[in-house]
Write a protein that holds these residues in place. Sequence first.
Motif, mmCIF file in Angstrom:
data_model
loop_
_atom_site.group_PDB
_atom_site.id
_atom_site.type_symbol
_atom_site.label_atom_id
_atom_site.label_comp_id
_atom_site.label_asym_id
_atom_site.label_seq_id
_atom_site.Cartn_x
_atom_site.Cartn_y
_atom_site.Cartn_z
ATOM 1 N N GLN A 240 -33.189 -14.357 -22.715
ATOM 2 C CA GLN A 240 -33.126 -13.540 -21.516
ATOM 3 C C GLN A 240 -34.305 -12.574 -21.447
ATOM 4 O O GLN A 240 -34.895 -12.361 -20.400
ATOM 5 N N THR A 251 -36.530 -11.367 -10.897
ATOM 6 C CA THR A 251 -35.120 -11.357 -11.254
ATOM 7 C C THR A 251 -34.443 -10.064 -10.848
ATOM 8 O O THR A 251 -33.231 -10.014 -10.730
ATOM 9 N N SER A 381 -34.648 -24.234 -17.206
ATOM 10 C CA SER A 381 -33.787 -23.099 -16.882
ATOM 11 C C SER A 381 -34.604 -21.860 -16.563
ATOM 12 O O SER A 381 -34.290 -21.109 -15.631
ATOM 13 N N CYS A 384 -36.213 -22.369 -13.037
ATOM 14 C CA CYS A 384 -35.228 -22.253 -11.957
ATOM 15 C C CYS A 384 -34.769 -20.807 -11.776
ATOM 16 O O CYS A 384 -34.603 -20.341 -10.641
ATOM 17 N N LYS A 385 -34.585 -20.095 -12.872
ATOM 18 C CA LYS A 385 -34.155 -18.709 -12.757
ATOM 19 C C LYS A 385 -35.270 -17.840 -12.211
ATOM 20 O O LYS A 385 -35.028 -16.876 -11.477
ATOM 21 N N THR A 386 -36.527 -18.153 -12.555
ATOM 22 C CA THR A 386 -37.653 -17.391 -12.023
ATOM 23 C C THR A 386 -37.791 -17.585 -10.525
ATOM 24 O O THR A 386 -38.078 -16.642 -9.788
ATOM 25 N N SER A 388 -35.346 -18.839 -8.302
ATOM 26 C CA SER A 388 -34.150 -18.453 -7.536
ATOM 27 C C SER A 388 -33.726 -17.015 -7.765
ATOM 28 O O SER A 388 -32.925 -16.480 -6.990
ATOM 29 N N GLY A 390 -31.777 -16.026 -10.017
ATOM 30 C CA GLY A 390 -30.378 -16.027 -10.408
ATOM 31 C C GLY A 390 -29.407 -16.034 -9.256
ATOM 32 O O GLY A 390 -28.211 -15.817 -9.455
ATOM 33 N N CYS A 426 -29.281 -25.212 -8.824
ATOM 34 C CA CYS A 426 -29.092 -23.761 -8.905
ATOM 35 C C CYS A 426 -29.374 -23.046 -7.598
ATOM 36 O O CYS A 426 -29.105 -21.847 -7.490
#
Length: 467
Positions: A240, A251, A381, A384-386, A388, A390, A426
């Motif tokens: 994280q 984020t 992962s 995708c988190k960067t 979207s 989250g 996601c």
Amino acid sequence: MHCTVQILNAASLMACTNARNNIATNYFSRTLRWIKLQLRQHAFFANMEPGFVSSWAKFVCCTAGDNITDIWELLPRYTSLLPPPQHTMQYLEYLVVTMQQLMGPLPVTDQSLEHQPESYLPWLHMVLSDFEEAQDTPDAPRLFSMLPQSSNHTEFITISSTSLHKLLKAAGIASVPSLSANKGAKEFIQHQESWWNQYTACINFSKRAQQSRRCFKFQHHHHHRHLAESASGSSRAAGQQQVNGSRAYLTDTWFSIVGLDPGRKALFTAVVHSQQAVDSLRGGRLCQSKYESLSWSCSRWQEASGIKFRLQKAELWISRKPALAAALKATPTAKVASSAQFLQHIRHRMQHTAAAQAHYGDRRHRQLRWRSFIKRQQAYSAICKTISGGNSDTIVAYGDAKFSSSCCKGNPSTPTVSLRRKLGHCCQVYNTDEFRTSKLCCACKTAMDGMPLPLLGNPGRHAADLF
């Protein structure tokens, strides 16, 4: 014996599927390259720009593949093409008639290629023969293999509880309950953990996972979302911190629209929507609020996904076996039209298959591949988190260029289709047509003027004056 027959049937079915996909996927691209090779031999197309040659090749391929008699009926559809001279028209008509006689069952469609792939092998064999004869020319076409070639590396297969039950039944284990009756199915589900522990190495794997402070769970698919692995302890916190540290504002700040453009030199370049910037552009004012952008380079992807580490280790281990390395390096090419030369390739592969499988199938290679798989999933992962942030409500306008980054020489292969698929798990992803997006303004949709850059050697003249 029954289990061996099932394995052979599965391997044969996989080989048939790979051969069908190899023909159906590459048929039109290889046909277009053959047409360009034929057109370059004509004086009318010898000095023509590559873009117009490609348009003429598509015109010939469409008329021949659709089994059209009067080919000049389709010419008005190609607005960039003008009627050629009379002798060139006769040459194109002869080329189309020749192709219609040799291409295979007409009309050539995706459905016909899927249902009858073997009918189009003679045409591809003729194309490969012409490519071999043209290897001495300046623009030599790239050779290809008639059939897909498997790698010496071992592959992972996915085994579920149902497939494990079939394997145990095929092996002749009588104590396994039958899934045909409800009682047998319930009994197997109740004892499936004991079956996994008895016939697989799940216990040892769980112990190693606990030592590495990593918690693995069963895969669960629900509403196109994928849950495969959850990290716990210090490894999760470290992951994280690494993701948030690379692009913290993405984020922490909520956004709803992201424009993403997959590329060759970079894995992707994304632009985060800013309403203030859009309002300033539409109002004709100077843009005071800039769009926030982010990108991943190919080298960063190779490092994050563990590809560089895997290649370095594989190269180090194969260098310690010089005899095997020399044998694999001396493998004759399979990109030949001659059956005798192709048999030489098969004999050489079969001669060294046992040694190659013993090397690439040992424990350290399997562990290396498993480590690379974990690193690749972690890299997906993080990306995708960067993108979207989250938030599953994020809308991603994905550039629908439909090209593979491996098609550009000098650039490492990076995922494009798989990245689009992972993003769809996601957030909300929509394919966006990129036609004229570099020429039109994103606000008013009108053509933009050329940038007034001074020309070298002529300061009084600008580059925008040339267009």
